[in-house]
Each structure stands twice: as structure tokens, then as C-alpha cells.
Motif scaffolding. Sequence first.
Motif, PDB file in Angstrom:
ATOM      1  N   VAL A  10     -27.380  -6.914  55.169  1.00 33.70           N
ATOM      2  CA  VAL A  10     -26.513  -6.943  53.986  1.00 33.70           C
ATOM      3  C   VAL A  10     -26.596  -5.585  53.311  1.00 33.70           C
ATOM      4  O   VAL A  10     -27.662  -4.961  53.285  1.00 33.70           O
ATOM      5  CB  VAL A  10     -26.962  -8.055  53.004  1.00 33.70           C
ATOM      6  CG1 VAL A  10     -26.120  -8.024  51.735  1.00 33.70           C
ATOM      7  CG2 VAL A  10     -26.880  -9.428  53.649  1.00 33.70           C
ATOM      8  N   SER A  11     -25.482  -5.109  52.789  1.00 39.10           N
ATOM      9  CA  SER A  11     -25.482  -3.866  52.006  1.00 39.10           C
ATOM     10  C   SER A  11     -24.741  -4.113  50.694  1.00 39.10           C
ATOM     11  O   SER A  11     -23.884  -4.999  50.596  1.00 39.10           O
ATOM     12  CB  SER A  11     -24.818  -2.722  52.784  1.00 39.10           C
ATOM     13  OG  SER A  11     -23.479  -3.054  53.096  1.00 39.10           O
ATOM     14  N   LEU A  12     -25.090  -3.317  49.674  1.00 35.44           N
ATOM     15  CA  LEU A  12     -24.472  -3.446  48.359  1.00 35.44           C
ATOM     16  C   LEU A  12     -23.712  -2.169  48.018  1.00 35.44           C
ATOM     17  O   LEU A  12     -24.110  -1.067  48.418  1.00 35.44           O
ATOM     18  CB  LEU A  12     -25.538  -3.717  47.292  1.00 35.44           C
ATOM     19  CG  LEU A  12     -26.426  -4.964  47.503  1.00 35.44           C
ATOM     20  CD1 LEU A  12     -27.436  -5.090  46.370  1.00 35.44           C
ATOM     21  CD2 LEU A  12     -25.578  -6.213  47.613  1.00 35.44           C
ATOM     22  N   ASP A  13     -22.611  -2.317  47.270  1.00 35.65           N
ATOM     23  CA  ASP A  13     -21.785  -1.179  46.856  1.00 35.65           C
ATOM     24  C   ASP A  13     -21.808  -1.093  45.331  1.00 35.65           C
ATOM     25  O   ASP A  13     -21.094  -1.849  44.647  1.00 35.65           O
ATOM     26  CB  ASP A  13     -20.356  -1.363  47.352  1.00 35.65           C
ATOM     27  CG  ASP A  13     -19.454  -0.202  46.966  1.00 35.65           C
ATOM     28  OD1 ASP A  13     -19.973   0.807  46.424  1.00 35.65           O
ATOM     29  OD2 ASP A  13     -18.227  -0.305  47.178  1.00 35.65           O
ATOM     30  N   PRO A  14     -22.616  -0.188  44.749  1.00 37.43           N
ATOM     31  CA  PRO A  14     -22.690  -0.094  43.287  1.00 37.43           C
ATOM     32  C   PRO A  14     -21.353   0.276  42.644  1.00 37.43           C
ATOM     33  O   PRO A  14     -21.131  -0.012  41.458  1.00 37.43           O
ATOM     34  CB  PRO A  14     -23.731   1.012  43.053  1.00 37.43           C
ATOM     35  CG  PRO A  14     -24.508   1.088  44.332  1.00 37.43           C
ATOM     36  CD  PRO A  14     -23.540   0.736  45.417  1.00 37.43           C
ATOM     37  N   ALA A  15     -20.436   0.917  43.394  1.00 36.22           N
ATOM     38  CA  ALA A  15     -19.146   1.323  42.828  1.00 36.22           C
ATOM     39  C   ALA A  15     -18.139   0.184  42.789  1.00 36.22           C
ATOM     40  O   ALA A  15     -17.070   0.319  42.178  1.00 36.22           O
ATOM     41  CB  ALA A  15     -18.581   2.489  43.644  1.00 36.22           C
ATOM     42  N   SER A  16     -18.431  -0.935  43.420  1.00 37.35           N
ATOM     43  CA  SER A  16     -17.489  -2.059  43.459  1.00 37.35           C
ATOM     44  C   SER A  16     -17.464  -2.776  42.111  1.00 37.35           C
ATOM     45  O   SER A  16     -18.496  -2.897  41.434  1.00 37.35           O
ATOM     46  CB  SER A  16     -17.895  -3.039  44.568  1.00 37.35           C
ATOM     47  OG  SER A  16     -17.149  -4.231  44.468  1.00 37.35           O
ATOM     48  N   PRO A  17     -16.287  -3.292  41.724  1.00 40.90           N
ATOM     49  CA  PRO A  17     -16.230  -4.070  40.477  1.00 40.90           C
ATOM     50  C   PRO A  17     -16.932  -5.424  40.593  1.00 40.90           C
ATOM     51  O   PRO A  17     -17.220  -6.051  39.580  1.00 40.90           O
ATOM     52  CB  PRO A  17     -14.722  -4.251  40.250  1.00 40.90           C
ATOM     53  CG  PRO A  17     -14.102  -4.104  41.609  1.00 40.90           C
ATOM     54  CD  PRO A  17     -14.955  -3.109  42.327  1.00 40.90           C
ATOM     55  N   THR A  18     -17.194  -5.886  41.802  1.00 45.27           N
ATOM     56  CA  THR A  18     -17.899  -7.153  41.997  1.00 45.27           C
ATOM     57  C   THR A  18     -19.368  -6.974  41.644  1.00 45.27           C
ATOM     58  O   THR A  18     -20.016  -6.041  42.128  1.00 45.27           O
ATOM     59  CB  THR A  18     -17.778  -7.610  43.455  1.00 45.27           C
ATOM     60  OG1 THR A  18     -16.404  -7.709  43.806  1.00 45.27           O
ATOM     61  CG2 THR A  18     -18.435  -8.973  43.650  1.00 45.27           C
ATOM     62  N   PRO A  19     -19.930  -7.840  40.814  1.00 42.67           N
ATOM     63  CA  PRO A  19     -21.339  -7.703  40.427  1.00 42.67           C
ATOM     64  C   PRO A  19     -22.256  -7.696  41.655  1.00 42.67           C
ATOM     65  O   PRO A  19     -21.981  -8.344  42.664  1.00 42.67           O
ATOM     66  CB  PRO A  19     -21.589  -8.937  39.548  1.00 42.67           C
ATOM     67  CG  PRO A  19     -20.249  -9.312  39.027  1.00 42.67           C
ATOM     68  CD  PRO A  19     -19.271  -8.949  40.111  1.00 42.67           C
ATOM     69  N   LEU A  20     -23.366  -6.984  41.536  1.00 42.03           N
ATOM     70  CA  LEU A  20     -24.260  -6.834  42.676  1.00 42.03           C
ATOM     71  C   LEU A  20     -24.827  -8.174  43.136  1.00 42.03           C
ATOM     72  O   LEU A  20     -24.972  -8.422  44.332  1.00 42.03           O
ATOM     73  CB  LEU A  20     -25.403  -5.875  42.331  1.00 42.03           C
ATOM     74  CG  LEU A  20     -25.016  -4.404  42.126  1.00 42.03           C
ATOM     75  CD1 LEU A  20     -26.248  -3.576  41.788  1.00 42.03           C
ATOM     76  CD2 LEU A  20     -24.333  -3.841  43.365  1.00 42.03           C
ATOM     77  N   HIS A  21     -25.162  -9.064  42.199  1.00 43.92           N
ATOM     78  CA  HIS A  21     -25.746 -10.330  42.626  1.00 43.92           C
ATOM     79  C   HIS A  21     -24.721 -11.176  43.387  1.00 43.92           C
ATOM     80  O   HIS A  21     -25.080 -11.931  44.295  1.00 43.92           O
ATOM     81  CB  HIS A  21     -26.320 -11.101  41.429  1.00 43.92           C
ATOM     82  CG  HIS A  21     -25.291 -11.741  40.564  1.00 43.92           C
ATOM     83  ND1 HIS A  21     -24.625 -11.065  39.555  1.00 43.92           N
ATOM     84  CD2 HIS A  21     -24.791 -13.011  40.552  1.00 43.92           C
ATOM     85  CE1 HIS A  21     -23.771 -11.876  38.958  1.00 43.92           C
ATOM     86  NE2 HIS A  21     -23.849 -13.063  39.544  1.00 43.92           N
ATOM     87  N   VAL A  22     -23.418 -11.014  43.041  1.00 38.85           N
ATOM     88  CA  VAL A  22     -22.368 -11.735  43.771  1.00 38.85           C
ATOM     89  C   VAL A  22     -22.212 -11.131  45.162  1.00 38.85           C
ATOM     90  O   VAL A  22     -22.057 -11.854  46.150  1.00 38.85           O
ATOM     91  CB  VAL A  22     -21.043 -11.698  42.984  1.00 38.85           C
ATOM     92  CG1 VAL A  22     -19.918 -12.345  43.792  1.00 38.85           C
ATOM     93  CG2 VAL A  22     -21.207 -12.407  41.641  1.00 38.85           C
ATOM     94  N   GLN A  23     -22.230  -9.796  45.253  1.00 36.32           N
ATOM     95  CA  GLN A  23     -22.154  -9.150  46.572  1.00 36.32           C
ATOM     96  C   GLN A  23     -23.296  -9.626  47.477  1.00 36.32           C
ATOM     97  O   GLN A  23     -23.088  -9.947  48.654  1.00 36.32           O
ATOM     98  CB  GLN A  23     -22.238  -7.628  46.413  1.00 36.32           C
ATOM     99  CG  GLN A  23     -21.044  -6.972  45.758  1.00 36.32           C
ATOM    100  CD  GLN A  23     -21.196  -5.446  45.758  1.00 36.32           C
ATOM    101  OE1 GLN A  23     -21.599  -4.859  46.756  1.00 36.32           O
ATOM    102  NE2 GLN A  23     -20.866  -4.821  44.625  1.00 36.32           N
ATOM    103  N   LEU A  24     -24.506  -9.687  46.895  1.00 36.52           N
ATOM    104  CA  LEU A  24     -25.659 -10.093  47.699  1.00 36.52           C
ATOM    105  C   LEU A  24     -25.544 -11.568  48.103  1.00 36.52           C
ATOM    106  O   LEU A  24     -25.791 -11.929  49.262  1.00 36.52           O
ATOM    107  CB  LEU A  24     -26.944  -9.863  46.907  1.00 36.52           C
ATOM    108  CG  LEU A  24     -28.257 -10.281  47.594  1.00 36.52           C
ATOM    109  CD1 LEU A  24     -28.396  -9.615  48.950  1.00 36.52           C
ATOM    110  CD2 LEU A  24     -29.448  -9.948  46.702  1.00 36.52           C
ATOM    111  N   ARG A  25     -25.134 -12.418  47.163  1.00 35.31           N
ATOM    112  CA  ARG A  25     -24.988 -13.841  47.469  1.00 35.31           C
ATOM    113  C   ARG A  25     -23.996 -14.065  48.598  1.00 35.31           C
ATOM    114  O   ARG A  25     -24.260 -14.789  49.559  1.00 35.31           O
ATOM    115  CB  ARG A  25     -24.549 -14.594  46.216  1.00 35.31           C
ATOM    116  CG  ARG A  25     -24.377 -16.102  46.406  1.00 35.31           C
ATOM    117  CD  ARG A  25     -23.672 -16.714  45.213  1.00 35.31           C
ATOM    118  NE  ARG A  25     -22.278 -16.264  45.166  1.00 35.31           N
ATOM    119  CZ  ARG A  25     -21.503 -16.331  44.062  1.00 35.31           C
ATOM    120  NH1 ARG A  25     -22.005 -16.795  42.914  1.00 35.31           N
ATOM    121  NH2 ARG A  25     -20.264 -15.926  44.103  1.00 35.31           N
ATOM    122  N   GLU A  26     -22.803 -13.428  48.487  1.00 28.90           N
ATOM    123  CA  GLU A  26     -21.769 -13.637  49.508  1.00 28.90           C
ATOM    124  C   GLU A  26     -22.129 -12.959  50.830  1.00 28.90           C
ATOM    125  O   GLU A  26     -21.784 -13.457  51.906  1.00 28.90           O
ATOM    126  CB  GLU A  26     -20.414 -13.133  48.995  1.00 28.90           C
ATOM    127  CG  GLU A  26     -19.910 -13.872  47.753  1.00 28.90           C
ATOM    128  CD  GLU A  26     -19.878 -15.372  47.968  1.00 28.90           C
ATOM    129  OE1 GLU A  26     -19.491 -15.823  49.076  1.00 28.90           O
ATOM    130  OE2 GLU A  26     -20.252 -16.109  47.037  1.00 28.90           O
TER     131      GLU A  26
END
Length: 493
Positions: A10-26
Amino acid sequence: MARDPLPLPVSLDPASPTPLHVQLREGLRGAILDRRLPRGTRLPASRMMAADLGCARGTVVLALEQLIAEGYLTARTGSATRVAATLPDDTLPRPDGTARPALAAAPNLSRRGGRLIAAPARRFMAGPGVPDAFALGRPALDAFPYAVWARLLQAEWRHGPAERPDPRGSPALRASIAAYLAQARGVACEADDVIVTAGIRQSLRLLAELLLDPGERALVEEPGFPGIALALASGGLVPVPIPVGPGGLSVSAAGPHLQGARLAVVTPAQHYPLGHAMSLENRLDLLAWAGSVSGWIVEDDYDGAYRYAGRPLAPLRALDRGGRVIYVGSFSKLLLPALGLSYLVLPRGLVAPVHQALAETGPAPPGIGQWALARFIEEGHLAGHLRRTRRLYALRQEALVEAAHRHAADVVSVAAMEGGMHLIARPGPGWPAALGDAEAAARLDGAGISTVALSAYHVGKSETGLLLGYAAVPERAIEPALRRLAETLRAAR
């Protein structure tokens, strides 16, 4: 001590408007549904996960708590967080709304691939998990010098060569094999004549591709080890079975089957599985045939080192004056099945072409273990192991014959052989008339006894019998195993 889990896919994108915890969950949910995180997988600790992903620990904890509540993860106090064994919905759409991929369609195989998977499965050698009584192709693991082998492997890890493996095999091992064969088997050769391979099948495929053209014919023994014919066929050749008599394969009796053939694969010292030794007349006829057609003979010296009546028979290679015999041997049956190393000894005229072919195509045999095996041979451990196991196997064969006579004479007839690591149990007067040897082997397998049907080694008309390997069975275990064998066969009436 538990091993550290691998980083998550899994990777996270700090520039995305989606919150980080939502990115990680999905991202975790998608990895679970795609089986990139299989059921039961242990996840890293939240602090480690946060460090791997470059986010706050609170972000990780929030995402994990949501997935635990939804049933995708499980967590207990004092235990790691894991992917749930039962998921709430295996058919959920992907997070982006697209449908999950359907099951993969059946692949388009070649005609050769189709024939391979369409062939009925036949077990003709012991596999993993098969009980020792009476598994074929399994040496006496209780007699192997593990302490010596462990010391040599440890020394190899410390001081052994670290370069990429030579496709011909380690120079040290090839030199050791050449010296061993000259002394123990009467095969005069040099290190350059020896090629180390990952097994006889690799050796045969290499030789088939190098020496003959696709569609040419190769003689094989009938009955014989099915893996030989399969390896030749995978190299594009047409295996032609030649019936074997008490004197081994006879080219004078082969008649029209010889037409167009330029390769023969034989087991002259100890025919597999019948145990016949090839007569001198048949050996000389075979060598004359190979010379007359500019052909080749592959001598598989299976079990050649194990002979209990007198000295081991001289290999066919020792009679070869025309450079037509390619000698093949294996360490898996002598030492450890897991070793996975075999070798072939080339006639002088084939050395350069085979070296060039291997340099172009490989593959190299396993590198780790070759240095240790070379030292094992050089220090005399192989010679000592062979002396011990010859005595041991002779005792175990004798114990098997006696136990069969005492406890199973009504259902099977077992006669001694002059060498090898197995015997054949042929039907006795009380063998159930309607019981085939394949069904008998299946019934015995269910009773914890590993046997192989003699019919599995035949292409055409077969004879009934069971192959019993005895090398791996301690004497104290032979008698109870024979009783169980007899009881199982009697119950089949």
C-alpha cells in the motif's frame, strides 16, 4: 521468535484530497480482496506501519480500527492484527467502483502441452510426504552422515565461491566426480568431460536438443522409468520402447524398431525396474549398432553402485572404444534426495559442443552445495557412505525377502535381486483375482504403505506387481509393514 512481517503493498499520496486514513483503509481493503494480503496474514505493528508509510501512527490506528469493525481484520489484546479468515463479502467491487476480474480463462496450450496434461497421472517414484515403507528412490536417511555434511555446508557458506554458478558445474566438483568415477566405477574421464546437472531429465533434454533433430526416434527400455521417455519427448524426440529380457535390451531382437533411431537410453548395470544386468553380448551389439548409425548411447547407471553379489559390474562406458557412450549418474539416490544434483560424462568429441551449448542456454545447476559435495568426495566420505550402505541395503533386502515369505507368501511372491534398492512383489496364489496392481497400490497407500504398480512402468502390455523400496526402511520396521501389506491385500478379496 516471530518474524517481522513484510511491508504492506500500500502507498499513500499526501497531495491527494482524500484523507490519509481513508487511502490506507481502502488500499488495505483492496489488497485483501485481491488476495495480495491472504487470509491470516499478520500485519506489522502500527508504529512500524506508520514508519514504513511515512505517516502518523494515529492515521494507521484509525484505518485499522475501521477495517476491524467491518470484519476485514481481527485483533486480540496481546496478539498481532491479522487479515480475517472469513471476509464479509468476497465479491465486493473495487474501491474505484470497477468490477473485480473474473476467473482467468483456460490458457491456450500448445499441442505438446495439451498432451502432457491429458496424460493420466501415474506415480512411479516417492514424493514428499510418502511413508518410508516402501518408498521408491529414497536412500537410507538414517545412515547419512549429517554432522559431516553440516560441517562442509557451513564451511562452504564461510569460504566457498560466491561467483555466479558455472553452467557446467563447479570445477572442483567436476574434478572430484572424475576422480571418484575412475576409482570406484572404472570410468576413465577428466574434469572437462563431466557436466553437473539438476537431474537426469535436464541431461536428457539437453542431449536430445543437441544430438538429434525433432521427430527423430530414440530407443528406451520397456518396461522402464517413465521420466526418461517424457524427457526425450519434451526434447522433441519420439521414444520407441524396446522390450527388455533377462539379458537387458537387445538390439538384435529390436527388429524394425531400430529404423531411423540414433539414440538409446539404457540401464545396463541394473535394469530399472526388473533388475536384469545387460549381458556382454547385448552390450557389444549395442555399441556396434551405435557406431553403425553414428548414434549415441546414454548409460543411466541407476543403482550401479549397489550390488550385493560380488563387485559392481563394469559400466558400458568401460567397453566403449568409439566414443559413443554418455554416462549419467545421480547423487540424489546415493546421498540425499534434496541435493538434486546429477552428472553426465561426455565422450571427448562432445565436450566442446556441450560446453558451448550450455554457455548459450544454461541453466546452471544449483550453486550452493557443489563445493561441499566436492569436499565430501575428496575427504573420502562418499566412499565410506557407499561401503556402509551396501552392507545396510543387503541386510534390509534380506529382511524384506524373509518377512514376505513368513507373513505374505499367500498374496505376494518376493525374490531377491543381485543389486539395487527395491524388490518386486508379484502376485501369489491368494492375490485377489480382480485386483489390479494400480488399485492395490492405492489401497496400500491408504494403509500407510508406499508402493508403486509395476504396470506404471510399461507402455504396452504390462505385468502385475508392486515395487517395494527397502533402502529407507529400518529392519525393525520391515516385518510390521509386510504384515500390514498382507492384511490390506487379503481384505481386497
